[in-house]
Design an enzyme around this catalytic site. Structure first.
Site, PDB file in Angstrom:
ATOM      1  N   ASP A  18      13.028 -26.106  26.854  1.00  0.00           N
ATOM      2  CA  ASP A  18      13.358 -26.850  25.635  1.00  0.00           C
ATOM      3  C   ASP A  18      13.564 -25.886  24.464  1.00  0.00           C
ATOM      4  O   ASP A  18      14.418 -26.115  23.607  1.00  0.00           O
ATOM      5  CB  ASP A  18      12.238 -27.840  25.312  1.00  0.00           C
ATOM      6  CG  ASP A  18      12.584 -28.769  24.167  1.00  0.00           C
ATOM      7  OD1 ASP A  18      13.775 -28.998  23.931  1.00  0.00           O
ATOM      8  OD2 ASP A  18      11.657 -29.245  23.498  1.00  0.00           O
ATOM      9  N   HIS A 210       5.039 -35.080  23.305  1.00  0.00           N
ATOM     10  CA  HIS A 210       5.907 -33.945  22.952  1.00  0.00           C
ATOM     11  C   HIS A 210       6.313 -34.099  21.487  1.00  0.00           C
ATOM     12  O   HIS A 210       7.130 -34.958  21.161  1.00  0.00           O
ATOM     13  CB  HIS A 210       7.137 -33.972  23.877  1.00  0.00           C
ATOM     14  CG  HIS A 210       8.139 -32.905  23.622  1.00  0.00           C
ATOM     15  ND1 HIS A 210       8.379 -31.880  24.522  1.00  0.00           N
ATOM     16  CD2 HIS A 210       8.974 -32.670  22.578  1.00  0.00           C
ATOM     17  CE1 HIS A 210       9.323 -31.082  24.040  1.00  0.00           C
ATOM     18  NE2 HIS A 210       9.707 -31.547  22.864  1.00  0.00           N
ATOM     19  N   CYS A 243      16.251 -23.485  16.223  1.00  0.00           N
ATOM     20  CA  CYS A 243      17.253 -22.558  15.681  1.00  0.00           C
ATOM     21  C   CYS A 243      18.011 -23.189  14.512  1.00  0.00           C
ATOM     22  O   CYS A 243      18.602 -24.259  14.660  1.00  0.00           O
ATOM     23  CB  CYS A 243      18.237 -22.167  16.759  1.00  0.00           C
ATOM     24  SG  CYS A 243      19.457 -21.002  16.174  1.00  0.00           S
ATOM     25  N   ASN A 252      10.062 -27.421  17.894  1.00  0.00           N
ATOM     26  CA  ASN A 252       8.893 -27.790  18.693  1.00  0.00           C
ATOM     27  C   ASN A 252       7.637 -27.268  18.007  1.00  0.00           C
ATOM     28  O   ASN A 252       7.657 -26.228  17.351  1.00  0.00           O
ATOM     29  CB  ASN A 252       8.990 -27.141  20.077  1.00  0.00           C
ATOM     30  CG  ASN A 252      10.099 -27.746  20.923  1.00  0.00           C
ATOM     31  OD1 ASN A 252      10.117 -28.947  21.144  1.00  0.00           O
ATOM     32  ND2 ASN A 252      11.024 -26.928  21.379  1.00  0.00           N
TER      33      ASN A 252
HETATM   34 MG    MG Z   1      11.454 -30.494  21.966  1.00  0.00          MG
END
Ligand code: MG
Length: 307
Positions: A18, A210, A243, A252
């Site tokens: 990811d 998540h 990014c 994340n």
């Molecule tokens: Mg993610």
């Protein structure tokens, strides 16, 4: 120690998939080096690859070479995301330890991403789970946009819970996780989703969450989920995956930051924080920019300044 906190917490590393998926592509050898370094930190689950079409997601090209090139450490589960039957077969051919399948709860997001209705995605999950189970490989279903959708706004927790229940009942997946795809989770929204899941018989202690740190609520979300008994969280080394040059990518939460906080609370992650910080430094080298992890910059709270 806080009452109700799990005594052990599994941090599932997602940086090599990811994370890197949302960065400029790096070489296969570098992806392998990062996974091998992460394998020596005490992490027990690493999302290592994604078996998507290389034209769709260039940073994940050659995922089979990555899986074949890594040194597998006993006790670490190497997981891979699969979008379809072809990807599932490719992942199984590499003997991944766990397959991840995904559907978006938001109709608009699911259609824009994979041109399917959520209903069609659910049927696909049934098919892919059957394929993986034929090879005795466990499957986790990721329900994305579970805390909100950039196109639709709020996503009803009852709707998320309904699909979660159906994915378990109809596909027989072995695990469930819920993705904050657009970075819209707040502690309140986390509580409401966990309530809705409990109402359909899905216990917080069984699910993975998540989170992204898009609006700086990532660790607060982890905290309230811990207090509800959640013990599985995804995190990305260094916070890889946010990014600034990649539209739509949201950051994340970072592995170092989550492990630092969870261990300080008295729950065991099994991870060596100094080794993780070393991996965060390696990740910064590989992508050639500073990553957003805070503990990577400042070290653990017990670290004193050299006099
Ligand atoms: Mg993610």
């Amino acid at each position: 120690m806080f009452a109700g906190l799990p005594s052990s917490v599994e941090i599932r590393e997602v940086g090599p998939r990811d994370g890197l998926q949302n960065e400029e592509p790096i070489a296969v050898d570098q992806r392998i080096a990062l996974i091998n370094a992460l394998s020596a930190t005490g992490l027990t689950a690493i999302e290592a690859a994604s078996f998507v079409h290389p034209k769709a997601i260039p940073p994940m090209a050659d995922s089979a070479r990555v899986m074949e090139g890594i040194t597998r450490v006993p006790g670490v589960r190497y997981r891979a995301l699969v979008p379809n039957e072809r990807g599932t077969l490719d992942a199984l051919a590499c003997a991944v330890d766990e397959v991840e399948v995904v559907m978006s709860i938001s109709e608009t997001h699911n259609r824009k991403n994979i041109n399917m209705s959520p209903e069609e995605s659910l049927q696909q999950i049934v098919t892919l789970t059957d394929l993986a189970h034929q090879e005795d490989t466990p499957v986790e279903a990721i329900l994305s946009t579970a805390f909100g959708c950039a196109y639709e706004g709020n996503v009803s927790p009852e709707r998320v819970a309904l699909y979660a229940r159906r994915v378990v009942d109809e596909a027989g997946v072995d695990g469930l996780s819920f993705g904050d795809t657009s970075g819209m989770a707040t502690p309140r929204v986390v509580h409401e989703l966990l309530d809705a899941l409990e109402n359909v018989g899905i216990e917080p202690s069984t699910v993975g969450l998540h989170f992204h740190n898009t609006r700086n609520t990532g660790l607060a979300n982890v905290m309230v989920a811990l207090l509800r008994g959640v013990s599985k969280f995804d995190a990305s080394i260094g916070g890889l995956g946010g990014c600034p040059y990649s539209p739509g990518a949201t950051g994340n939460i970072s592995t170092e930051d989550v492990v630092h906080m969870v261990e300080d609370l008295g729950a065991d992650t099994g991870c060596n924080l100094q080794k993780l910080i070393g991996c965060g430094e390696l990740a910064e080298e590989l992508v050639g920019r500073q990553l957003p992890s805070q503990v990577l910059r400042s070290g653990p709270r017990t670290q004193t300044v050299a006099s």
